[in-house]
Design an enzyme around this catalytic site. Sequence first.
Site, mmCIF file in Angstrom:
data_model
loop_
_atom_site.group_PDB
_atom_site.id
_atom_site.type_symbol
_atom_site.label_atom_id
_atom_site.label_comp_id
_atom_site.label_asym_id
_atom_site.label_seq_id
_atom_site.Cartn_x
_atom_site.Cartn_y
_atom_site.Cartn_z
ATOM 1 N N ASP A 191 0.860 -1.166 0.000
ATOM 2 C CA ASP A 191 0.000 0.000 0.000
ATOM 3 C C ASP A 191 0.914 1.240 0.000
ATOM 4 O O ASP A 191 2.139 1.130 0.121
ATOM 5 C CB ASP A 191 -0.948 -0.031 1.209
ATOM 6 C CG ASP A 191 -2.176 0.843 0.969
ATOM 7 O OD1 ASP A 191 -2.146 1.653 0.023
ATOM 8 O OD2 ASP A 191 -3.152 0.722 1.722
HETATM 9 C C1 BGC Z 1 -5.022 3.188 0.329
HETATM 10 C C2 BGC Z 1 -5.231 2.166 -0.752
HETATM 11 C C3 BGC Z 1 -5.131 2.781 -2.113
HETATM 12 C C4 BGC Z 1 -3.808 3.493 -2.231
HETATM 13 C C5 BGC Z 1 -3.544 4.081 -3.606
HETATM 14 C C6 BGC Z 1 -3.811 4.066 0.082
HETATM 15 O O1 BGC Z 1 -3.780 5.133 0.937
HETATM 16 O O2 BGC Z 1 -4.921 2.553 1.571
HETATM 17 O O3 BGC Z 1 -6.462 1.536 -0.555
HETATM 18 O O4 BGC Z 1 -5.298 1.813 -3.101
HETATM 19 O O5 BGC Z 1 -3.745 4.506 -1.258
HETATM 20 O O6 BGC Z 1 -4.288 5.185 -3.864
#
Ligand code: BGC
Length: 763
Positions: free
Chosen positions: A287
């Site tokens: 993530d």
């Molecule tokens: C989130 C994810 C997301 C990623 C990319 C993160 O802050 O937890 O769910 O896919 O950002 O945008």
Amino acid sequence: MKKYSFLFPALLLAFAITLQGQPMPDEIKMKNFINELMDKMTLEEKIGQLNLPGSGDIVTGQTSNSNIGLRIKEGQVGGLLNLKSVEKIRDVQRVAVEETRLKIPLMFGMDVIHGYQTTFPIPLGLAASWDRTLIEKSARIAAQEATADGICWTFSPMVDIARDPRWGRIAEGAGEDAYLGSEVAKAFVHGYQGKDLSKNNTMMSCVKHFALYGAAEGGRDYNTVDMSFQRMYNEYLPPYKAAIDAGAGSVMSSFNEINGIPATANKWLLTDLLRGEWGFNGFVLTDFTGINELMEHGLGDLQTVSALALNAGVDLDMVGEGFLSTLKKSFDEGKISQATIDQACRRILEAKYKLGLFDDPYRYCDVNRAKTEIATPENFQAAREIATQTFVLLKNEKETLPIQKKGKIALIGPLADNRKNMAGMWSVAVKHDQSVTVLEGFKEAVGKKAEIFYAKGSNIVDDPKLDEWTGSWGEPGIDPDRTPAQLREEAVAVASKCDVVVAVMGESAEMSGESSSRSDISLPGSQRVLLEALLQTGKPVVLVLFTGRPLILNWENENIPAILNVWFGGSTAGQAIADVVFGTVNPSGKLPVTFPQNVGQIPLYYNHKNTGRPLGEDEWFAKFLSNYLDVTNDPLYPFGYGLSYTSFTFSDLKLDQNKLTGNQTLKASIDITNSGKYDGAEVVQLYIRDLVGSMTRPVKELKGFQKVFIKAGETKTVTFDITPEDLKFYNYDLKYDWEAGDFVIMAGGNSRDVKSAQVNWLK
Ligand code: BGC
């Protein structure tokens, strides 16, 4: 001949085994292609493939000289995150395939969570439809639109089981149940990926957040998770596995730690379980800055944690650039092996290959498609129909709903004329000006038949700090000109001259989703006070509730005659709400998550264990039993609950046999009569309780559901085929099997009100 006859079957078997173990010709082609490519790659170029930076400020036509362009040319980028618009993506891809040494195309990923520009209800709402086909359709349309705009990969579905409504990201998933969650997960993956990932209108899905992110302590985002393996395997892991079995091409590791090891550095999770036990063969990414955050978790400096993550099974580093900046050094120092880097690089290249990017890097960059396939009237119509299926009627005393299109209708509340709050959190590609407000939906629905009078009535929140924190993507809420009391007075005046009041209230879009945990999950601000004032006018009041999570609604349930929970309905929310409020569509949504009576009951979920001292049914308190002094054990609204404008009567549950052995199939059927005056759909839910086990078993578990449409006055029979597969669970030794014994089979319209019958099933 006779002498050698035994050899024949053996040869046949050997041949069959070889065939079976042999990769498909396509796979051989892919492997050969990637082998050849990797032979030409330097270590740095391989590491570059493992890097997924944010897209920065890219100006179409200028990519080549931008910072990101320069880095692409150096071979430091494997893909890009959240870059929007086909022109930009085409431009960036051009740099990758024309201005780099090896011309490796980039992958473009985005959070296409509940639709693209045509936005569907938030995932928790979609789950409330309990309709696999419809959820798949929403994902199919999302893929159609996103791929028309250059995106070939989505960070969805989010399948984290969540039993804590304080956690804002409960809005992004399918709620509390492993079975429903698994069905929803599959539908999303099928919708996004279709049958052929290399087609230009399908995109790769990414199941997230692996794993257990929804079990954050106290519902506080990113918080610690500590969980028994038995609970994990039985109650939290199934939806991830279902998504992977459905073919999801990638997996995102979660921010949280699990039993002391953060997911992103967790070799057991990312390799032993995911690849070893489940046979996943796609790629794993972190993530957002997940690797860097391992330093805050206390696992070491950037070089250490980057090596840890790679060795644990991470292939792609989202945004943090820990891989890019340290892996070479770790390699030189012998902390990571060539084989591990090669393996990660291969997985990224394979994904690109499967997406067809090596065949045609511009496969998803057809500018004409972008013009004709995004936010089409058909897609908006589909979004509207889908949204109507997600609303949950929580209460409807004296048939307050549907309301008639006549007379004077007061539309009151901070969400009644609030365009930016229709779509809900994570609406990355929505164009808010295309969203339909409730006021517009109502006006369009009634035409000249009725008059609509609108008043804002209150702010969503009155606290400026909270407004600032939750209003970033929604409309800044606090009224600059009028005090809460003035807003209220104005609304009461409007309500007083009308025949019926529809109060459109709740949370703003950004009060749920990431980093939006709440400890008080009641109606925010002075909305309750407004409701009280509206009730005092003596007019019938309907509450249309926007929310990304279960709210505490005891007072509302006690006092408001009708409550329709509409989550966040997407681009066409206003029209869909009008469809249901005026009765064009009869609501049929069911809660995918329990609504507690108060925050102190959390976690409260239907499939709990019995304890050694269970409280009797309909009891509040008995000394030395498992209960509270100040609240009953019951939820306000149970899992699976939702009313209709009509009523459904369930017959007794019929089993075709009550003693079974081994792999037999049990048929459980129930008749449902539409005993009201509207046609409508009912979600018939099947639950099973395993009465005696080698370990404790939940009091009931969802094992099937069917949504059936029944005309007023008609009866339909719903039959569930139950096999030992439905009785299986992970036992104390984590062996997945079923145990002989007695089982209670239950069916009904929610998890509380069920008809039941018992069977004995022996091995
Ligand atoms: C989130 C994810 C997301 C990623 C990319 C993160 O802050 O937890 O769910 O896919 O950002 O945008």
